[in-house]
Design an enzyme around this catalytic site. Structure first.
Site, PDB file in Angstrom:
ATOM      1  N   GLY A  40       0.849  -1.199   0.000  1.00 52.83           N
ATOM      2  CA  GLY A  40       0.000   0.000   0.000  1.00 52.83           C
ATOM      3  C   GLY A  40       0.880   1.242   0.000  1.00 52.83           C
ATOM      4  N   ALA A  41       2.063   1.094  -0.634  1.00 50.62           N
ATOM      5  CA  ALA A  41       3.124   2.105  -0.527  1.00 50.62           C
ATOM      6  C   ALA A  41       2.705   3.496  -0.998  1.00 50.62           C
ATOM      7  CB  ALA A  41       4.338   1.634  -1.324  1.00 50.62           C
ATOM      8  N   GLY A  42       1.821   3.552  -1.975  1.00 47.86           N
ATOM      9  CA  GLY A  42       1.441   4.865  -2.525  1.00 47.86           C
ATOM     10  C   GLY A  42       0.290   5.526  -1.779  1.00 47.86           C
ATOM     11  N   LYS A  92      -2.084   6.844   1.669  1.00 51.80           N
ATOM     12  CA  LYS A  92      -1.872   7.888   2.686  1.00 51.80           C
ATOM     13  C   LYS A  92      -0.982   7.362   3.812  1.00 51.80           C
ATOM     14  CE  LYS A  92      -6.478   8.563   2.922  1.00 51.80           C
ATOM     15  NZ  LYS A  92      -6.905   7.882   1.677  1.00 51.80           N
ATOM     16  N   GLY A 122      -2.013  -2.654   9.643  1.00 49.00           N
ATOM     17  CA  GLY A 122      -2.874  -1.552  10.079  1.00 49.00           C
ATOM     18  C   GLY A 122      -4.207  -1.558   9.372  1.00 49.00           C
ATOM     19  N   THR A 179      -7.765  -2.184   8.299  1.00 49.95           N
ATOM     20  CA  THR A 179      -8.915  -2.609   9.098  1.00 49.95           C
ATOM     21  C   THR A 179      -9.909  -3.361   8.208  1.00 49.95           C
ATOM     22  OG1 THR A 179      -9.749  -0.382   8.705  1.00 49.95           O
ATOM     23  CG2 THR A 179      -8.736  -0.812  10.857  1.00 49.95           C
ATOM     24  N   HIS A 222     -14.573   9.939  10.404  1.00 50.76           N
ATOM     25  CA  HIS A 222     -13.430   9.766   9.504  1.00 50.76           C
ATOM     26  C   HIS A 222     -13.636  10.515   8.194  1.00 50.76           C
ATOM     27  CE1 HIS A 222     -12.298   6.423  12.168  1.00 50.76           C
ATOM     28  NE2 HIS A 222     -11.090   6.505  11.623  1.00 50.76           N
ATOM     29  N   LYS A 231     -12.751   6.548   3.432  1.00 55.70           N
ATOM     30  CA  LYS A 231     -12.623   5.305   4.200  1.00 55.70           C
ATOM     31  C   LYS A 231     -13.606   4.258   3.690  1.00 55.70           C
ATOM     32  CE  LYS A 231     -12.328   3.541   8.916  1.00 55.70           C
ATOM     33  NZ  LYS A 231     -11.197   2.674   8.527  1.00 55.70           N
TER      34      LYS A 231
HETATM   35  N1  LIG Z   1      -4.211   0.955  12.155  1.00 57.72           N
HETATM   36  C1  LIG Z   1      -4.117   2.274  12.032  1.00 57.72           C
HETATM   37  O1  LIG Z   1      -3.605   2.983  12.924  1.00 57.72           O
HETATM   38  C2  LIG Z   1      -4.594   2.898  10.775  1.00 57.72           C
HETATM   39  C3  LIG Z   1      -5.237   2.122   9.860  1.00 57.72           C
HETATM   40  N2  LIG Z   1      -5.646   2.646   8.675  1.00 57.72           N
HETATM   41  C4  LIG Z   1      -6.217   1.691   7.730  1.00 57.72           C
HETATM   42  O2  LIG Z   1      -5.233   1.397   6.742  1.00 57.72           O
HETATM   43  C5  LIG Z   1      -5.855   1.107   5.499  1.00 57.72           C
HETATM   44  C6  LIG Z   1      -5.256   2.020   4.430  1.00 57.72           C
HETATM   45  O3  LIG Z   1      -5.551   3.354   4.751  1.00 57.72           O
HETATM   46  P1  LIG Z   1      -5.050   4.569   3.821  1.00 57.72           P
HETATM   47  O4  LIG Z   1      -3.578   4.585   3.708  1.00 57.72           O
HETATM   48  O5  LIG Z   1      -5.756   5.760   4.362  1.00 57.72           O
HETATM   49  O6  LIG Z   1      -5.696   4.149   2.415  1.00 57.72           O
HETATM   50  P2  LIG Z   1      -5.275   4.630   0.948  1.00 57.72           P
HETATM   51  O7  LIG Z   1      -6.422   4.292   0.080  1.00 57.72           O
HETATM   52  O8  LIG Z   1      -4.783   6.032   0.994  1.00 57.72           O
HETATM   53  O9  LIG Z   1      -4.038   3.703   0.596  1.00 57.72           O
HETATM   54  C7  LIG Z   1      -4.110   2.349   0.261  1.00 57.72           C
HETATM   55  C8  LIG Z   1      -3.144   2.078  -0.869  1.00 57.72           C
HETATM   56  O10 LIG Z   1      -3.081   0.671  -1.086  1.00 57.72           O
HETATM   57  C9  LIG Z   1      -3.347   0.411  -2.454  1.00 57.72           C
HETATM   58  N3  LIG Z   1      -3.953  -0.922  -2.542  1.00 57.72           N
HETATM   59  C10 LIG Z   1      -5.248  -1.262  -2.347  1.00 57.72           C
HETATM   60  N4  LIG Z   1      -5.399  -2.591  -2.499  1.00 57.72           N
HETATM   61  C11 LIG Z   1      -4.182  -3.092  -2.777  1.00 57.72           C
HETATM   62  C12 LIG Z   1      -3.681  -4.391  -3.048  1.00 57.72           C
HETATM   63  N5  LIG Z   1      -4.481  -5.463  -3.065  1.00 57.72           N
HETATM   64  N6  LIG Z   1      -2.363  -4.541  -3.299  1.00 57.72           N
HETATM   65  C13 LIG Z   1      -1.542  -3.472  -3.293  1.00 57.72           C
HETATM   66  N7  LIG Z   1      -1.943  -2.213  -3.078  1.00 57.72           N
HETATM   67  C14 LIG Z   1      -3.241  -2.022  -2.800  1.00 57.72           C
HETATM   68  C15 LIG Z   1      -4.267   1.540  -2.879  1.00 57.72           C
HETATM   69  O11 LIG Z   1      -4.314   1.707  -4.287  1.00 57.72           O
HETATM   70  P3  LIG Z   1      -5.722   2.228  -4.945  1.00 57.72           P
HETATM   71  O12 LIG Z   1      -5.998   3.545  -4.299  1.00 57.72           O
HETATM   72  O13 LIG Z   1      -5.431   2.315  -6.405  1.00 57.72           O
HETATM   73  O14 LIG Z   1      -6.748   1.176  -4.604  1.00 57.72           O
HETATM   74  C16 LIG Z   1      -3.594   2.711  -2.182  1.00 57.72           C
HETATM   75  O15 LIG Z   1      -2.484   3.187  -2.913  1.00 57.72           O
HETATM   76  C17 LIG Z   1      -7.350   1.287   5.742  1.00 57.72           C
HETATM   77  O16 LIG Z   1      -7.914   0.036   6.051  1.00 57.72           O
HETATM   78  C18 LIG Z   1      -7.408   2.179   6.980  1.00 57.72           C
HETATM   79  O17 LIG Z   1      -8.584   1.995   7.705  1.00 57.72           O
HETATM   80  C19 LIG Z   1      -5.477   3.957   8.377  1.00 57.72           C
HETATM   81  C20 LIG Z   1      -4.886   4.802   9.271  1.00 57.72           C
HETATM   82  C21 LIG Z   1      -4.374   4.338  10.558  1.00 57.72           C
HETATM   83  O1  LIG Z   2      -9.140   4.762   7.714  1.00 53.30           O
HETATM   84  C1  LIG Z   2      -8.536   5.482   8.558  1.00 53.30           C
HETATM   85  O2  LIG Z   2      -8.146   6.624   8.303  1.00 53.30           O
HETATM   86  C2  LIG Z   2      -8.295   4.920   9.891  1.00 53.30           C
HETATM   87  N1  LIG Z   2      -8.577   3.654  10.079  1.00 53.30           N
HETATM   88  C3  LIG Z   2      -8.382   2.935  11.282  1.00 53.30           C
HETATM   89  C4  LIG Z   2      -9.701   2.411  11.810  1.00 53.30           C
HETATM   90  O3  LIG Z   2     -10.535   1.938  11.017  1.00 53.30           O
HETATM   91  O4  LIG Z   2      -9.891   2.422  13.024  1.00 53.30           O
HETATM   92  C5  LIG Z   2      -7.574   3.706  12.298  1.00 53.30           C
HETATM   93  C6  LIG Z   2      -7.829   5.175  12.320  1.00 53.30           C
HETATM   94  O5  LIG Z   2      -9.109   5.382  12.830  1.00 53.30           O
HETATM   95  C7  LIG Z   2      -7.703   5.760  10.927  1.00 53.30           C
END
Ligand SMILES: NC(=O)C1=CN([C@@H]2O[C@H](COP(=O)(O)OP(=O)(O)OC[C@H]3O[C@@H](n4cnc5c(N)ncnc54)[C@H](OP(=O)(O)O)[C@@H]3O)[C@@H](O)[C@H]2O)C=CC1
Ligand SMILES: O=C(O)C1=N[C@H](C(=O)O)C[C@H](O)C1
Length: 275
Positions: free
Chosen positions: A13-15, A17, A108, A110, A164, A168
């Protein structure tokens, strides 16, 4: 660390947020090295991970070849870690694949169901492999949850509101589900109704998350990640609230998890278990 070799880290998920924040945090950690960066988004393919996140080039091209990356990590002298911030639809497969290659998942993402988490726990156990599932990496949220557990000894009525950004995918948030679970596990039922309630519009009273606890999910542009746990009793309201203003707040927890997962032999759920 048991020796001086840096921990090889793959960011999946490198690209995204969170993935971008993790790349910066790993690159700034002397005891880690960014081995690989995976993302399925075609826009990022072959871009250098460091350049993408606005730091120095890291000579790590972003790829969609998950198996190739995991196979490469399996060849390293030091056990590797895959940090996953992808999507609820793909995270289960990603975790199983990493474990199959001997790469420890720090997750991370969810949206995993209880059955999926149970299945992954059994898979990690059989492989004697550490795996960390962390619904929220911020220390503030752990403290909020601990305060909520304390408050629940004295309050019989509680509701959770999670707010959120509107990109999401899953609702309710993993954090809200975990918070409700922590309160439900305490052996009491909350919110016994005084009247027979009728929802005139389905969902108006939120989702029932067990033991009477309700979760309400709000999605709006302008929000990042926020949660309120509101306790009520005769003549008083006690509100606990956590606000995320920048995703860098998750990075100390992510780096700690990368270091801790190497010593584990089983799946562990929740940041509070490794603090
Ligand atoms: N545990 C914690 O503290 C936190 C958890 N989260 C969770 O982390 C997850 C990601 O959040 P966030 O970074 O905001 O999401 P984003 O959508 O910004 O980033 C996810 C990235 O992963 C890519 N992606 C999706 N599916 C795949 C796959 N099968 N293989 C490779 N790459 C993939 C997406 O590409 P594309 O956009 O093209 O689909 C995108 O570039 C969510 O479930 C969020 O709820 C978020 C913040 C904090
Ligand atoms: O999608 C998010 O942004 C976040 N997801 C996690 C969750 O589902 O609890 C953690 C945090 O709330 C940010």
């Amino acid at each position: 660390m048991t020796n001086s070799l840096p921990i090889p880290v793959i960011v999946n998920g490198a690209g995204g947020k969170m993935g971008r924040e993790v790349i910066k945090a790993v690159a700034a950690s002397p005891d880690m090295t960014l081995l690989g960066a995976i993302d399925h988004n075609l826009a990022y393919q072959e871009q250098d991970a460091g350049t993408l996140v606005g730091i120095e080039p890291l000579e790590v091209p972003i790829t969609n070849d998950r198996e190739g990356m995991l196979a490469m990590a399996a060849q390293e002298k030091q056990p590797g870690v895959m940090v996953d911030f992808t999507h609820p639809d793909s995270v289960y497969d990603n975790i199983r694949a990493a474990i199959a290659y001997g790469v420890r998942p720090v997750v991370g993402t969810t949206g995993l169901s209880p059955a999926q988490i149970q299945d992954l726990a059994e898979f990690a156990d059989k492989a004697s492999m550490g795996c960390l599932l962390i619904p929220n990496f911020s220390i503030g949220m752990v403290l909020l949850q601990q305060a909520a557990i304390t408050a629940s000894r004295y309050f019989d009525h509680v509701e959770i509101i999670e707010l959120h950004h509107n990109q999401k995918a899953d609702a309710p948030s993993g954090t809200a589900i975990q918070t409700a679970q922590l309160l439900a596990e305490l052996g009491k039922t909350y919110n016994s109704p005084l009247v027979t309630e009728t929802e005139k519009i389905t969902g108006a009273r939120g989702a029932e998350a067990g033991e009477g606890i309700r979760i309400h999910s709000i999605r709006l542009p302008g929000l990042i990640a926020h949660q309120e746990v509101i306790f009520g009793a005769a003549g008083q309201i006690y509100t606990l609230r956590h606000d995320t203003s920048d995703r860098s707040c998750y990075m100390p927890g992510v780096l700690l998890a990368i270091r801790k997962v190497l010593a584990l032999k089983t799946l562990v759920y929740g940041l509070e278990k490794i603090l």
